[in-house]
Write a protein that holds these residues in place. Structure first.
Motif, PDB file in Angstrom:
ATOM      1  N   GLN A 348       0.837  -1.200   0.000  1.00 54.56           N
ATOM      2  CA  GLN A 348       0.000   0.000   0.000  1.00 54.56           C
ATOM      3  C   GLN A 348       0.875   1.254   0.000  1.00 54.56           C
ATOM      4  O   GLN A 348       0.567   2.235  -0.687  1.00 54.56           O
ATOM      5  N   TYR A 349       1.974   1.213   0.734  1.00 50.52           N
ATOM      6  CA  TYR A 349       2.881   2.360   0.803  1.00 50.52           C
ATOM      7  C   TYR A 349       3.467   2.698  -0.562  1.00 50.52           C
ATOM      8  O   TYR A 349       3.559   3.877  -0.928  1.00 50.52           O
ATOM      9  N   ILE A 350       3.866   1.693  -1.348  1.00 54.02           N
ATOM     10  CA  ILE A 350       4.550   1.971  -2.623  1.00 54.02           C
ATOM     11  C   ILE A 350       3.595   2.380  -3.739  1.00 54.02           C
ATOM     12  O   ILE A 350       4.047   2.643  -4.861  1.00 54.02           O
ATOM     13  N   GLN A 351       2.309   2.478  -3.464  1.00 55.22           N
ATOM     14  CA  GLN A 351       1.393   2.968  -4.497  1.00 55.22           C
ATOM     15  C   GLN A 351       1.769   4.388  -4.933  1.00 55.22           C
ATOM     16  O   GLN A 351       1.482   4.809  -6.044  1.00 55.22           O
ATOM     17  N   ARG A 352       2.448   5.131  -4.049  1.00 57.11           N
ATOM     18  CA  ARG A 352       2.879   6.491  -4.399  1.00 57.11           C
ATOM     19  C   ARG A 352       3.930   6.481  -5.505  1.00 57.11           C
ATOM     20  O   ARG A 352       4.215   7.528  -6.088  1.00 57.11           O
ATOM     21  N   PHE A 353       4.521   5.320  -5.771  1.00 55.05           N
ATOM     22  CA  PHE A 353       5.543   5.220  -6.810  1.00 55.05           C
ATOM     23  C   PHE A 353       4.995   4.623  -8.105  1.00 55.05           C
ATOM     24  O   PHE A 353       5.760   4.264  -8.998  1.00 55.05           O
ATOM     25  N   ARG A 354       3.688   4.472  -8.202  1.00 51.50           N
ATOM     26  CA  ARG A 354       3.081   3.930  -9.419  1.00 51.50           C
ATOM     27  C   ARG A 354       3.441   4.791 -10.624  1.00 51.50           C
ATOM     28  O   ARG A 354       3.467   6.030 -10.540  1.00 51.50           O
ATOM     29  N   GLY A 355       3.666   4.140 -11.753  1.00 51.02           N
ATOM     30  CA  GLY A 355       4.165   4.824 -12.938  1.00 51.02           C
ATOM     31  C   GLY A 355       3.329   5.988 -13.421  1.00 51.02           C
ATOM     32  O   GLY A 355       3.862   7.045 -13.764  1.00 51.02           O
ATOM     33  N   THR A 356       2.014   5.818 -13.451  1.00 58.03           N
ATOM     34  CA  THR A 356       1.175   6.892 -13.990  1.00 58.03           C
ATOM     35  C   THR A 356       1.247   8.141 -13.126  1.00 58.03           C
ATOM     36  O   THR A 356       1.235   9.259 -13.637  1.00 58.03           O
ATOM     37  N   ASP A 357       1.353   7.969 -11.813  1.00 60.94           N
ATOM     38  CA  ASP A 357       1.443   9.122 -10.927  1.00 60.94           C
ATOM     39  C   ASP A 357       2.773   9.844 -11.107  1.00 60.94           C
ATOM     40  O   ASP A 357       2.828  11.080 -11.141  1.00 60.94           O
TER      41      ASP A 357
END
Length: 370
Positions: A348-357
């Protein structure tokens, strides 16, 4: 208004990991967004490796110097000076140096410059480099600061280093984290898993490390922890090997792999039981995010910025604490209490590193300058 953005693609076509992965992932994430107001042009001194170049999705044009021989010594001068004429010819309005460099004369030519700076380890810890290299890297860094309209730092730690060591105001710096390639979180074909295990003769149980095997990466800490861990648990380290390998203790539980393809690397992540990253200093630590995306708990070290990459549910130990490393690894192995919750919270924490964002933040910066 349609923007034409050029990229320094040298690492994209030459480097299988590290800076190459950063460039390919970012460009592909931008292409996936399908923004019609952005045209992408990738400038490389030669065609590099076919397998790396072909990882770029349709939607960006590769551009090369007009030299008779791709490997001409003049290509280095082209990348630092001569490329300006090609950028002007192609109508490039913004040029993005993906690996910490910008060509000299960019600002004078009226082309906006953005540079991604991954780390300043050569200034913060020059003991890990040849002294001549540190002088060259520092000179390039200071020249790049003169050309850059905006600087992307891949972590807060790197931002602070740029401000302190470069004397740069935070107004010119934007922290935009790295993203990770989708293949690390994708489901893996069972047959491919079996094939990869057999191909590399992987043990049944192992913890994984990924990255260049060099002094700064501190792999020895994980090797020294092995005697304190279950006797059937091995350590697999994937990455380019340096002379540092000769200093590692001999162990039949240590397996060193190099030349692993991107697709096979993603499978090896899925085969591991946990991930260990004992580096003494990093600009960010993208392998930590790749490991979490693949469903692994992570143990890393304090002292730089790895807490930014791994988040609060990764375990951290001092880079010289062998018993602490062994205890932390034990705490995340299969059967350990809270292992599943730790993995879920980290994902859940690494969702901030998702490519589209990440791509959206970079595109906002382009439009801000354009």
């Amino acid at each position: 208004m349609k923007l034409i953005v050029g990229f320094d693609a040298k690492r994209i076509v030459r480097n299988g990991t590290g800076l190459g992965s950063y460039g390919r992932t970012l460009v592909n994430d931008i292409i996936r967004r399908g923004d019609n107001d952005i045209t992408l042009r990738l400038y490389a001194p030669d065609k590099g490796r076919d397998d790396l170049r072909n990882q770029i999705l349709d939607g960006a044009a590769f551009c090369y110097p007009s030299l008779t021989a791709n490997r001409s010594p003049l290509t280095a001068l082209w990348r630092s000076h001569g490329i300006i004429k090609d950028l002007q010819r192609d109508g490039v309005q913004i040029y993005h140096g993906l690996s910490g460099e910008l060509p000299i004369g960019l600002r004078k030519a009226g082309i906006k410059g953005i540079v991604t700076i991954h780390d300043l380890i050569f200034m913060r810890h020059p003991e890990y480099y040849h002294w001549i290299d540190t002088k060259l890297y520092e000179w390039k860094f200071r020249q790049t600061l003169k050309e850059a309209d905006r600087i992307i730092a891949i972590s807060e730690r790197t931002k602070q280093d740029i401000m302190e060591l470069g004397g740069i105001s935070d107004k010119r710096i934007r922290v935009i984290y790295q993203s990770f390639a989708p293949r690390f979180s994708d489901a893996v074909n069972p047959q491919l898993i079996a094939d990869v295990r057999q191909h590399y003769h992987l043990p049944d149980r192992f913890i994984l490390n990924v990255g260049t095997i060099e002094q700064r990466k501190n792999l020895r800490l994980a090797v020294d922890a092995l005697p304190f861990l279950p006797s059937d648990l091995h350590l697999v380290a994937v990455g380019r090997q340096t002379d540092y390998v000769k200093t590692l203790p001999q162990s039949d539980r240590l397996h060193l792999l190099s030349g692993v393809s991107d697709d096979h690397l993603a499978v090896i992540y899925h085969l591991a039981e946990a991930f260990v990253y004992p580096s003494r200093y990093e600009g960010f630590g993208i392998p930590i995010i790749e490991a979490i995306a693949a469903g692994l708990p992570v143990v890393a070290c304090t002292g730089s910025c790895l807490e930014e990459a791994g988040g609060p549910d990764t375990l951290y130990v001092h880079p010289d604490d062998v018993e602490g490393m062994a205890a932390a690894i034990t705490a995340v192995l299969k059967g350990a209490e809270d292992r599943a919750q730790r993995i879920l919270a980290s994902q859940q924490y690494i969702q901030r590193f998702r490519g589209t964002d990440v791509a959206a933040q970079v595109l906002d910066l382009y439009r801000e300058l354009g």
